[in-house]
Design a protein around this motif. Sequence first.
Motif, PDB file in Angstrom:
ATOM      1  N   VAL A 206       0.819  -1.215   0.000  1.00  0.00           N
ATOM      2  CA  VAL A 206       0.000   0.000   0.000  1.00  0.00           C
ATOM      3  C   VAL A 206       0.857   1.272   0.000  1.00  0.00           C
ATOM      4  CG1 VAL A 206      -1.681   1.333   1.364  1.00  0.00           C
ATOM      5  CG2 VAL A 206      -2.024  -1.111   0.983  1.00  0.00           C
ATOM      6  N   ASP A 207       1.986   1.241   0.695  1.00  0.00           N
ATOM      7  CA  ASP A 207       2.871   2.414   0.712  1.00  0.00           C
ATOM      8  C   ASP A 207       3.332   2.777  -0.695  1.00  0.00           C
ATOM      9  OD1 ASP A 207       4.249  -0.151   1.108  1.00  0.00           O
ATOM     10  OD2 ASP A 207       6.070   1.020   0.910  1.00  0.00           O
ATOM     11  N   SER A 208       3.712   1.759  -1.492  1.00  0.00           N
ATOM     12  CA  SER A 208       4.187   2.004  -2.862  1.00  0.00           C
ATOM     13  C   SER A 208       3.096   2.625  -3.721  1.00  0.00           C
ATOM     14  CB  SER A 208       4.631   0.687  -3.513  1.00  0.00           C
ATOM     15  OG  SER A 208       5.702   0.123  -2.832  1.00  0.00           O
ATOM     16  N   TRP A 209       1.887   2.066  -3.617  1.00  0.00           N
ATOM     17  CA  TRP A 209       0.745   2.591  -4.380  1.00  0.00           C
ATOM     18  C   TRP A 209       0.486   4.058  -4.024  1.00  0.00           C
ATOM     19  CZ3 TRP A 209      -2.610   2.912  -8.115  1.00  0.00           C
ATOM     20  CH2 TRP A 209      -3.897   3.408  -7.915  1.00  0.00           C
ATOM     21  N   LEU A 210       0.492   4.358  -2.730  1.00  0.00           N
ATOM     22  CA  LEU A 210       0.204   5.730  -2.304  1.00  0.00           C
ATOM     23  C   LEU A 210       1.305   6.705  -2.736  1.00  0.00           C
ATOM     24  CD1 LEU A 210      -1.277   5.199   1.288  1.00  0.00           C
ATOM     25  CD2 LEU A 210      -2.508   5.682  -0.842  1.00  0.00           C
ATOM     26  N   ILE A 211       2.560   6.327  -2.502  1.00  0.00           N
ATOM     27  CA  ILE A 211       3.660   7.234  -2.845  1.00  0.00           C
ATOM     28  C   ILE A 211       3.690   7.478  -4.355  1.00  0.00           C
ATOM     29  CG2 ILE A 211       6.188   7.501  -2.872  1.00  0.00           C
ATOM     30  CD1 ILE A 211       6.211   6.061  -0.119  1.00  0.00           C
ATOM     31  N   TRP A 212       3.480   6.413  -5.150  1.00  0.00           N
ATOM     32  CA  TRP A 212       3.464   6.574  -6.612  1.00  0.00           C
ATOM     33  C   TRP A 212       2.359   7.542  -7.033  1.00  0.00           C
ATOM     34  CZ3 TRP A 212       0.087   5.306 -10.716  1.00  0.00           C
ATOM     35  CH2 TRP A 212       0.658   5.300 -11.995  1.00  0.00           C
ATOM     36  N   CYS A 213       1.170   7.374  -6.480  1.00  0.00           N
ATOM     37  CA  CYS A 213       0.039   8.241  -6.835  1.00  0.00           C
ATOM     38  C   CYS A 213       0.260   9.680  -6.352  1.00  0.00           C
ATOM     39  CB  CYS A 213      -1.257   7.696  -6.244  1.00  0.00           C
ATOM     40  SG  CYS A 213      -1.814   6.143  -6.981  1.00  0.00           S
ATOM     41  N   LEU A 214       0.694   9.832  -5.102  1.00  0.00           N
ATOM     42  CA  LEU A 214       0.833  11.173  -4.516  1.00  0.00           C
ATOM     43  C   LEU A 214       1.946  11.983  -5.185  1.00  0.00           C
ATOM     44  CD1 LEU A 214       0.448  10.259  -0.716  1.00  0.00           C
ATOM     45  CD2 LEU A 214      -1.289  11.302  -2.190  1.00  0.00           C
ATOM     46  N   THR A 215       2.944  11.287  -5.763  1.00  0.00           N
ATOM     47  CA  THR A 215       4.067  11.991  -6.403  1.00  0.00           C
ATOM     48  C   THR A 215       3.871  12.149  -7.912  1.00  0.00           C
ATOM     49  OG1 THR A 215       5.295   9.902  -6.584  1.00  0.00           O
ATOM     50  CG2 THR A 215       5.759  11.292  -4.649  1.00  0.00           C
ATOM     51  N   GLY A 216       2.650  11.920  -8.395  1.00  0.00           N
ATOM     52  CA  GLY A 216       2.387  12.184  -9.813  1.00  0.00           C
ATOM     53  C   GLY A 216       1.727  11.060 -10.567  1.00  0.00           C
ATOM     54  N   GLY A 217       1.757   9.831 -10.040  1.00  0.00           N
ATOM     55  CA  GLY A 217       1.101   8.722 -10.712  1.00  0.00           C
ATOM     56  C   GLY A 217       1.659   8.494 -12.103  1.00  0.00           C
ATOM     57  N   ALA A 218       0.763   8.393 -13.082  1.00  0.00           N
ATOM     58  CA  ALA A 218       1.181   8.135 -14.469  1.00  0.00           C
ATOM     59  C   ALA A 218       2.055   9.251 -15.024  1.00  0.00           C
ATOM     60  CB  ALA A 218      -0.063   7.932 -15.342  1.00  0.00           C
ATOM     61  N   ASN A 219       2.027  10.410 -14.378  1.00  0.00           N
ATOM     62  CA  ASN A 219       2.857  11.544 -14.819  1.00  0.00           C
ATOM     63  C   ASN A 219       4.097  11.694 -13.933  1.00  0.00           C
ATOM     64  OD1 ASN A 219       1.016  12.423 -16.893  1.00  0.00           O
ATOM     65  ND2 ASN A 219      -0.326  13.114 -15.242  1.00  0.00           N
ATOM     66  N   GLY A 220       4.914  10.649 -13.938  1.00  0.00           N
ATOM     67  CA  GLY A 220       6.207  10.748 -13.243  1.00  0.00           C
ATOM     68  C   GLY A 220       6.202  10.312 -11.792  1.00  0.00           C
ATOM     69  N   GLY A 221       5.188   9.561 -11.378  1.00  0.00           N
ATOM     70  CA  GLY A 221       5.136   9.078  -9.996  1.00  0.00           C
ATOM     71  C   GLY A 221       6.341   8.221  -9.641  1.00  0.00           C
ATOM     72  N   VAL A 222       6.768   8.303  -8.382  1.00  0.00           N
ATOM     73  CA  VAL A 222       7.949   7.567  -7.911  1.00  0.00           C
ATOM     74  C   VAL A 222       7.522   6.183  -7.428  1.00  0.00           C
ATOM     75  CG1 VAL A 222       9.851   7.546  -6.243  1.00  0.00           C
ATOM     76  CG2 VAL A 222       9.066   9.717  -7.233  1.00  0.00           C
ATOM     77  N   HIS A 223       8.095   5.136  -8.046  1.00  0.00           N
ATOM     78  CA  HIS A 223       7.744   3.750  -7.696  1.00  0.00           C
ATOM     79  C   HIS A 223       8.784   3.217  -6.718  1.00  0.00           C
ATOM     80  CE1 HIS A 223       7.015  -0.687  -8.967  1.00  0.00           C
ATOM     81  NE2 HIS A 223       6.143  -0.312  -8.045  1.00  0.00           N
ATOM     82  N   CYS A 224       8.460   3.279  -5.430  1.00  0.00           N
ATOM     83  CA  CYS A 224       9.426   2.855  -4.408  1.00  0.00           C
ATOM     84  C   CYS A 224       8.699   2.251  -3.212  1.00  0.00           C
ATOM     85  CB  CYS A 224      10.292   4.034  -3.968  1.00  0.00           C
ATOM     86  SG  CYS A 224       9.398   5.294  -3.024  1.00  0.00           S
ATOM     87  N   THR A 225       9.484   1.631  -2.361  1.00  0.00           N
ATOM     88  CA  THR A 225       9.013   1.150  -1.062  1.00  0.00           C
ATOM     89  C   THR A 225      10.176   1.322  -0.094  1.00  0.00           C
ATOM     90  OG1 THR A 225       7.930  -0.695   0.114  1.00  0.00           O
ATOM     91  CG2 THR A 225       9.726  -1.273  -1.372  1.00  0.00           C
ATOM     92  N   ASP A 226       9.932   1.042   1.181  1.00  0.00           N
ATOM     93  CA  ASP A 226      11.053   1.107   2.134  1.00  0.00           C
ATOM     94  C   ASP A 226      11.415  -0.297   2.580  1.00  0.00           C
ATOM     95  OD1 ASP A 226      10.695   1.165   5.560  1.00  0.00           O
ATOM     96  OD2 ASP A 226       9.018   0.623   4.264  1.00  0.00           O
ATOM     97  N   VAL A 227      12.533  -0.410   3.288  1.00  0.00           N
ATOM     98  CA  VAL A 227      13.049  -1.727   3.679  1.00  0.00           C
ATOM     99  C   VAL A 227      12.085  -2.491   4.583  1.00  0.00           C
ATOM    100  CG1 VAL A 227      15.512  -1.267   3.349  1.00  0.00           C
ATOM    101  CG2 VAL A 227      14.409  -0.607   5.503  1.00  0.00           C
ATOM    102  N   THR A 228      11.314  -1.784   5.425  1.00  0.00           N
ATOM    103  CA  THR A 228      10.422  -2.499   6.353  1.00  0.00           C
ATOM    104  C   THR A 228       9.271  -3.150   5.604  1.00  0.00           C
ATOM    105  OG1 THR A 228       8.974  -0.604   6.892  1.00  0.00           O
ATOM    106  CG2 THR A 228      10.986  -0.858   8.190  1.00  0.00           C
ATOM    107  N   ASN A 229       8.700  -2.451   4.649  1.00  0.00           N
ATOM    108  CA  ASN A 229       7.620  -3.042   3.850  1.00  0.00           C
ATOM    109  C   ASN A 229       8.143  -4.104   2.895  1.00  0.00           C
ATOM    110  OD1 ASN A 229       4.933  -1.711   4.461  1.00  0.00           O
ATOM    111  ND2 ASN A 229       6.223   0.101   4.211  1.00  0.00           N
TER     112      ASN A 229
END
Length: 561
Positions: A206-229
Amino acid sequence: MAAANKAVLGPLVGAVDQGTSSTRFLVFNSKTAELLSHHQVELKQEFPKEGWVEQDPKEILNSVYECIEKTCEKLGQLNIDISNIKAIGVSNQRETTVVWDKLTGEPLYNAVAARVSPGPSDPVAVVLSGSSVPAAGTSSVWLDLRTQSTVENLSKRIPGNNNFVKSKTGLPLSTYFSAVKLRWLLDNVRKVQKAVEEERALFGTVDSWLIWCLTGGANGGVHCTDVTNASRTMLFNIHSLEWDKELCEFFEIPMKILPNVRSSSEIYGLMKAGALEGVPISGCLGDQSAALVGQMCFQDGQAKNTYGTGCFLLCNTGRKCVFSEHGLLTTVAYKLGRDKPVYYALEGSVAIAGAVVRWLRDNLGIIKTSEEIEKLAKEVGTSYGCYFVPAFSGLYAPYWEPSARGIICGLTQFTNRCHIAFAALEAVCFQTREILDAMNRDCGMPLRHLQVDGGMTNNKILMQLQADILYIPVVKPSMPETTALGAAMAAGAAEGVGVWSLDPEDLSAVTVERFEPQINAEESEIRYSTWKKAVMKSMGWVTTQSSESGKNVFIIIATLS
């Protein structure tokens, strides 16, 4: 909440706290850790088939935007300037799996949930070492069980020895973690298969989905997660801190759909829309790790216990990766910066905590509200030799005994509902001690005190009992939002943000309520040994003629031992 003077406020940090049943956005003062405002939105869970648990990723995303907007409105009413919000952290339900189209930004299927948070009237269920099963006689489950056959097929072809997955990930091969959910989606959902073939698919928790969407989604969203997830996917090597090629080959997961793995505290990207457009998202932690950070358990051997329907215990094992011999999970605790060291934790769960209170209310009717149990227990101040073992679906860590069933024993003519209520609270505490004893045996670091959070910690009788039974102090922070606080701390401390110092001398002194043991050590040990005797009496109730469904459920979970 009194109106605040803009001039005296330090920099503020926001935190998205995204859970199974609700989303919240909270704003903290980075200098005092004071909670200034928040907003919460309830979420729906979908059950398309029995044993399937899903959520709508778009509903989750929209709830985040709504919470941010509403919280900013509330801050305005308090005369607090939202331009003071310098960073946002994300804390999330772990293991829940999302796959989406990177060109359209649309989910390719519902999020496949790890567990459900039951409402007040839902049947009892049990949670154990990161997994869950239905209680005997109930039809609702917390765990999405659709991947049972996937796990069975995978287990037949584990290369080498059975430790292939656990030695790399700290996790057993189980239906609970993301890799098997993703494997199921790839095997069963044509839209997902097609998107992967056409290189349009992205996977994340869920963190990856949210961060990707909040940082632009299809328009340059960042696809990442952190080590804990990442450490909860069963695809991540917790030693090298990278996606593991052998694991991805074993699960047949294409590595190109996986998010980039980052630390828990660094700038991932900027908010691209809404009231906080331009604010960096710079903290990310799975919910239990966030609570560990929010409780400031930064030293080896410090532990926190979250008391909910079940209990989640995490013990910081420092930079050592400790593998359990007692059915506990090894997980990444946090990595608070790109150049900072990784810290690990042992994680275990108490099967039944708040669920036993609901059982007394809904099944026996001896209380009308969950809060009433404290009043009943206080009336007698003792169980009068009555012991309650809530093994509704067998015993889990450290026993792993599927034949056990719940018992109430030591009854006399004098026993009344108050004694049973007291025994139910004691059962939560005895189970917590058993998990902590297992942690002590695994890592050789006896606890000096236990830090606690979660809804049940409002019960003062329970907290005092816990101190007595563990025979160490129990420490409860006066500010209960430890999960969101942990995400905010990680975000505020990130390089390039730097508004929240994590140096021990700079951390705000948190007001706590401390419960010291009030009985002598001998009495504590006598009560604990009597509990163990009661546990032995609970075993052997179910014979091999038991229902197939019951056996199948335990087969799924037995891998956790």
